[in-house]
Design a protein around this motif. Sequence first.
Motif, PDB file in Angstrom:
ATOM      1  N   THR A 167      -4.876  -7.548  -8.131  1.00  0.00           N
ATOM      2  CA  THR A 167      -5.976  -6.254  -7.778  1.00  0.00           C
ATOM      3  C   THR A 167      -6.426  -6.610  -6.337  1.00  0.00           C
ATOM      4  OG1 THR A 167      -6.154  -5.436  -9.752  1.00  0.00           O
ATOM      5  CG2 THR A 167      -7.666  -4.719  -8.094  1.00  0.00           C
ATOM      6  N   VAL A 168      -6.084  -6.089  -5.361  1.00  0.00           N
ATOM      7  CA  VAL A 168      -6.655  -6.481  -4.095  1.00  0.00           C
ATOM      8  C   VAL A 168      -7.599  -5.634  -3.491  1.00  0.00           C
ATOM      9  CG1 VAL A 168      -4.442  -7.496  -3.402  1.00  0.00           C
ATOM     10  CG2 VAL A 168      -4.958  -5.336  -2.551  1.00  0.00           C
ATOM     11  N   LEU A 169      -8.632  -6.200  -2.501  1.00  0.00           N
ATOM     12  CA  LEU A 169      -9.535  -5.199  -1.981  1.00  0.00           C
ATOM     13  C   LEU A 169      -9.081  -4.009  -1.033  1.00  0.00           C
ATOM     14  CD1 LEU A 169     -12.802  -5.090  -1.530  1.00  0.00           C
ATOM     15  CD2 LEU A 169     -12.520  -6.448   0.401  1.00  0.00           C
ATOM     16  N   VAL A 232      -7.193 -10.881  -2.894  1.00  0.00           N
ATOM     17  CA  VAL A 232      -7.227 -10.899  -4.139  1.00  0.00           C
ATOM     18  C   VAL A 232      -8.977 -10.646  -4.646  1.00  0.00           C
ATOM     19  CG1 VAL A 232      -6.740 -11.470  -6.449  1.00  0.00           C
ATOM     20  CG2 VAL A 232      -5.174 -11.833  -4.414  1.00  0.00           C
ATOM     21  N   MET A 233      -9.068  -9.837  -5.515  1.00  0.00           N
ATOM     22  CA  MET A 233     -10.483  -9.550  -5.973  1.00  0.00           C
ATOM     23  C   MET A 233     -10.983 -10.884  -7.012  1.00  0.00           C
ATOM     24  SD  MET A 233     -11.714  -6.752  -4.996  1.00  0.00           S
ATOM     25  CE  MET A 233     -13.274  -6.848  -5.629  1.00  0.00           C
ATOM     26  N   GLY A 234     -12.023 -11.083  -6.764  1.00  0.00           N
ATOM     27  CA  GLY A 234     -12.613 -12.441  -7.354  1.00  0.00           C
ATOM     28  C   GLY A 234     -12.154 -13.708  -7.024  1.00  0.00           C
ATOM     29  N   GLN A 243     -15.898 -10.336  -3.809  1.00  0.00           N
ATOM     30  CA  GLN A 243     -16.418 -10.936  -5.144  1.00  0.00           C
ATOM     31  C   GLN A 243     -16.312 -10.020  -6.650  1.00  0.00           C
ATOM     32  OE1 GLN A 243     -18.037 -10.419  -2.344  1.00  0.00           O
ATOM     33  NE2 GLN A 243     -18.569 -12.313  -1.411  1.00  0.00           N
ATOM     34  N   ASP A 244     -15.971 -10.560  -7.656  1.00  0.00           N
ATOM     35  CA  ASP A 244     -15.703  -9.811  -8.740  1.00  0.00           C
ATOM     36  C   ASP A 244     -16.129 -10.738  -9.882  1.00  0.00           C
ATOM     37  OD1 ASP A 244     -14.910  -8.362 -10.805  1.00  0.00           O
ATOM     38  OD2 ASP A 244     -13.128  -7.821  -9.923  1.00  0.00           O
ATOM     39  N   ALA A 249      -8.678 -11.801 -10.163  1.00  0.00           N
ATOM     40  CA  ALA A 249      -7.747 -10.631 -10.568  1.00  0.00           C
ATOM     41  C   ALA A 249      -6.017 -10.986 -10.067  1.00  0.00           C
ATOM     42  CB  ALA A 249      -7.886  -9.194  -9.859  1.00  0.00           C
ATOM     43  N   LEU A 250      -5.841 -12.073 -10.702  1.00  0.00           N
ATOM     44  CA  LEU A 250      -4.336 -12.293 -10.393  1.00  0.00           C
ATOM     45  C   LEU A 250      -3.851 -12.977 -11.761  1.00  0.00           C
ATOM     46  CD1 LEU A 250      -3.094 -14.500  -7.588  1.00  0.00           C
ATOM     47  CD2 LEU A 250      -2.095 -15.017  -9.918  1.00  0.00           C
TER      48      LEU A 250
END
Length: 275
Positions: A167-169, A232-234, A243-244, A249-250
């Motif tokens: 999940t990407v920003l 990538v998120m987080g 930031q997450d 999220a990989l």
Amino acid sequence: MKLTRRIPVTAPGQAIDLLVQACPELSKGRLKDAMNKGAVQLVQGKQHKRLRRAQSEVSSGAVLELHYDEDILQRKAPEPVLLADERSYSVWFKPAGLLSQGNEWGDHLALLRQVEQHFTNQRPVFLLHRLDREASGLVLIAHHKTMAATLSQLIQQQRISKTYRITVLGKVLPALLQQGEISLPLDGKACCTRFNFAAELQNPPRTVLDVALISGRKHQIRRHFAAVGHPVMGDPQYGQGNQDAAGLALQAVRLAFELPGKGLREYAVPATLLR
């Protein structure tokens, strides 16, 4: 407390006695715990091996190396999940926060050691590929040298299909989605990341993608998407504003390969473990 000791062995003796003598600031109990968690290595010539048994006899000319970090040794590792036991190899779900393999500071926080312990040290374990500590997903472990060589060759020949869900920003624009790949050199070497659209999320805007690596540079997915403005998120290392609290999220969600003489093998992360 954090310390490192390199202890040349001048007279044969038990490992724990040599460590106690060389490390008076640590109790015997702490040293035994460090040994059990892989923080002591026996060096003989070019060979390094973890020394776990306190009563192990150590010969003259050898060297004991202790890498003691109280914080690391007190940590507890998240538990991996065995998804398939094929005897000659197994497939595991590695949770985020678990190393793929240990380092000089120990291996109790590593998947490879936990797999050894799961099989009560009755099977050899060979790590065939890695996932970043922050990432989660499927990892193959071989249990004898022949299978390790076979699977390693398939990996080198890019005959093991690996799919990652990220999940990407931000909203990935149609032009980039249509392009479907990022081909930016990393570390002076050509590499390619291919991807397909999976879903779009809001508040904040994010895009879910299925990714395939055509090459395997360090942190390739994370670096490529950060470079095109969609980190990538987080990800704690690459990107800004991504930031997450849920973490990176990989996730490696699918493996597929033709095993010689046994046909197609496919493995996927079960829905209950999907991020």
